[in-house]
Design a protein around this motif. Structure first.
Motif, short mmCIF file in Angstrom:
data_model
loop_
_atom_site.label_atom_id
_atom_site.label_comp_id
_atom_site.label_asym_id
_atom_site.label_seq_id
_atom_site.Cartn_x
_atom_site.Cartn_y
_atom_site.Cartn_z
N GLU A 281 0.95 -1.20 -0.02
CA GLU A 281 0.15 -0.03 -0.17
C GLU A 281 0.74 1.07 0.20
N LYS B 112 -2.83 3.85 -3.14
CA LYS B 112 -2.77 2.46 -4.19
C LYS B 112 -2.52 1.23 -3.28
N GLY C 78 -2.31 -3.13 -3.13
CA GLY C 78 -2.06 -4.41 -4.21
C GLY C 78 -2.84 -5.58 -3.83
N GLY C 79 -3.53 -5.68 -2.39
CA GLY C 79 -4.35 -6.77 -2.13
C GLY C 79 -3.69 -7.75 -1.29
N ARG D 248 -5.33 -13.70 -9.02
CA ARG D 248 -4.90 -12.27 -8.52
C ARG D 248 -5.07 -12.14 -6.88
N GLU E 244 -6.36 -9.59 -3.96
CA GLU E 244 -7.52 -8.65 -3.91
C GLU E 244 -7.80 -8.14 -2.51
N LYS F 155 -7.64 -4.95 -4.84
CA LYS F 155 -6.71 -3.86 -5.61
C LYS F 155 -7.45 -2.36 -5.48
N ASP G 120 -7.51 1.83 -5.87
CA ASP G 120 -6.64 2.99 -6.56
C ASP G 120 -7.72 4.06 -6.24
#
Length: 492
Positions: free
Chosen positions: A3, A28, A30-31, A40, A42, A44, A46
């Motif tokens: 983050e 931001k 990243g999860g 992926r 989670e 994410k 923004d």
């Protein structure tokens, strides 16, 4: 969480009579939950935010301030896992492949949300003799859209369900404020607001339903079908308000005020049930099976005018220069409106839905003491609030919720807070609160898993006499602050 947060501020004068302040924010992330279906991390996140304030005039007959805000919230994925399956879910062979281990890993078809917000406010203050006139203009706008897998599994059950909203609001207030150095002070004004709300959502039933067998085979027509809903609401609100405070003596002050709201609101909701290209079942059968989950194709509209008067009164008495006692009464209201996402009509046999709901009202009484000296301050109060026609969201027994005036409640409690300075460098502070919450009339509650309905018709549960969730009896906090100068330019 990978983050990053950045904040920037610029605050600068523009000559002797103007100034500007700019604030920018960026975040931001990243999860931290790994989605095995989409491969992926989670969620994410923004986020971008900007606010600019421009002021003109310092102490002249006219001053003005313009504030503009813009925000953009973008979220991909949710921090959500399935765990502790219960009842028919845990016993059904259809869900044996669902991961229910709490291990920081999830299975689902994804979540994608984006919301954009824009707000602006212009406040012009004009000296009118000893009085001040404020002209306050406002504009608010937001637009959101969301696509999500409602079943939160890798199975194609409710993937692709989506919803979105667009809202616009214009407002204008004209307010007159009296001088503050006289025994009688007051303010009065009028307010106008117009707004438009447009909402849509689509609930998608996936191919999972085509594989159902045995006693569940009757739900196969749901596969590759969807419901599409459109909602529109407009509102025009006029309001007038006045409040005055009169100092009867140096120790005794009385305040009274009233606000009157006149609002005209209209709403329209349309829901259609459609079959996809691979669904070959006759549409009348598809719609009948949707009815089994309490979703019915319909169209409904309405309009109403609402007049609400909310008075208040307050009396304050200085027992000593440091200690003040007060008592107050206030009536509050939350406007009525229209249910955006109910799945059926209020007249639907067997499982009535919702559309129009009435305003929620509250009467509040409060008494208390406030003390403040150089090193010590504290406040304690007792309050009693009665709510009528509480606007409550209730599970409809299918796949949706209904908003209506389902309950009434009584809330009372005691709150106390204080601060004490220990010398010049240590400050202790704390607060404690006791809350007594009771639903006095709540016959349309949602029944949790394992609890049999006890209110018919409608399969509801009676919550009269119970507490609300997230309403603890006791709350409190305690803090200690220490500060000490380290030379002329530093402080610890």
């Amino acid at each position: 969480h990978k983050e990053t947060q950045l904040t920037g501020v610029v605050n600068a004068p523009l000559g002797d009579m103007a100034g500007v302040r700019l604030v920018g924010y960026y975040r931001k992330q990243g999860g931290y939950i790994f989605n095995t279906t989409l491969n992926r991390n989670e969620p994410k996140v923004d986020t971008k935010f900007f606010r600019g304030t421009f002021s003109l005039g310092n102490d002249g007959p006219v001053t003005a301030s313009l504030k503009v805000e813009h925000a953009d919230f973008d979220v991909l994925g949710q921090a959500r896992e399935n765990l502790l399956p219960r009842g028919t879910y845990s016993a059904s062979p259809f869900f044996t492949t669902v991961d229910t281990v709490l291990d920081g890993r999830s299975q689902n078809g994804g979540f994608d949300s984006r919301t954009k917000i824009f707000n602006s406010t212009l406040d012009v203050a004009i000296e009118a003799g000893a009085h001040t006139v404020n002209l306050i203009s406002g504009y608010a706008h937001y637009k959101s859209r969301e696509i999500l897998d409602v079943d939160y599994t890798a199975l194609k059950i409710l993937d692709g369900t989506n919803q979105g909203e667009t809202y616009d609001q214009l407002s204008q207030e004209i307010r007159l404020t009296s001088p503050s150095d006289r025994p009688f002070t007051y303010l009065a004004g009028i307010y106008y607001q117009t707004s438009k709300l447009a909402a849509r959502d689509t609930v998608v039933f996936g191919d999972f339903f085509k594989t159902l067998a045995g006693p569940f085979a009757g739900f196969r027509p749901l596969g590759d079908s969807r419901s599409e809903r459109q909602f529109r609401q407009t509102s025009d609100l006029w309001s007038g308000f006045v409040q005055g405070t009169y100092a009867l003596t140096e120790q005794l002050r009385v305040t009274a005020g009233v606000r009157y709201n006149h609002e005209n609101k209209s709403g329209k909701r349309d829901l259609a049930i459609l079959a996809g290209p691979t669904n070959l079942t006759p549409i009348n059968i598809v719609r009948a099976v949707w009815g089994a989950v309490r979703v019915v194709e319909h169209s409904i509209s309405g309009e109403f005018t609402e007049n609400v008067t909310t008075p208040m009164a307050n009396i304050q008495y200085d027992l000593t220069p440091e200690l003040m006692a007060y008592a107050s009464y206030a009536k509050g209201a939350k406007a009525g409106g229209f249910d955006i996402r109910s799945n059926s009509l209020p007249t639907t046999p067997g499982f009535p839905g919702a559309f129009q709901f009435r305003p929620e009202k509250a009467d509040n009484y409060e008494v208390g003491l406030k003390y403040k000296s150089r090193n010590l301050s504290f406040a304690i109060n007792y309050y009693n609030t009665k709510y009528k026609d509480l606007q409550t969201s209730t599970f409809d027994g299918g796949i949706g919720f209904n908003v209506d005036n389902a309950s009434a409640a009584k809330v009372s409690g005691v709150e106390a807070e204080g601060r004490v300075a220990l010398g010049d460098h240590v400050l202790l502070s704390g607060s404690v609160g006791y809350l007594d919450f009771k639903y006095t009339d709540y016959l349309r509650g949602q029944c949790p898993f394992g609890q049999a309905p006890n209110v018919q018709p409608g399969n509801f549960c009676d919550y009269s006499g119970t507490r609300a969730t997230l309403a603890p009896k006791w709350t409190g906090n305690l803090a200690a602050d220490f500060d000490y100068p380290m030379g002329d330019n530093l402080q610890i």
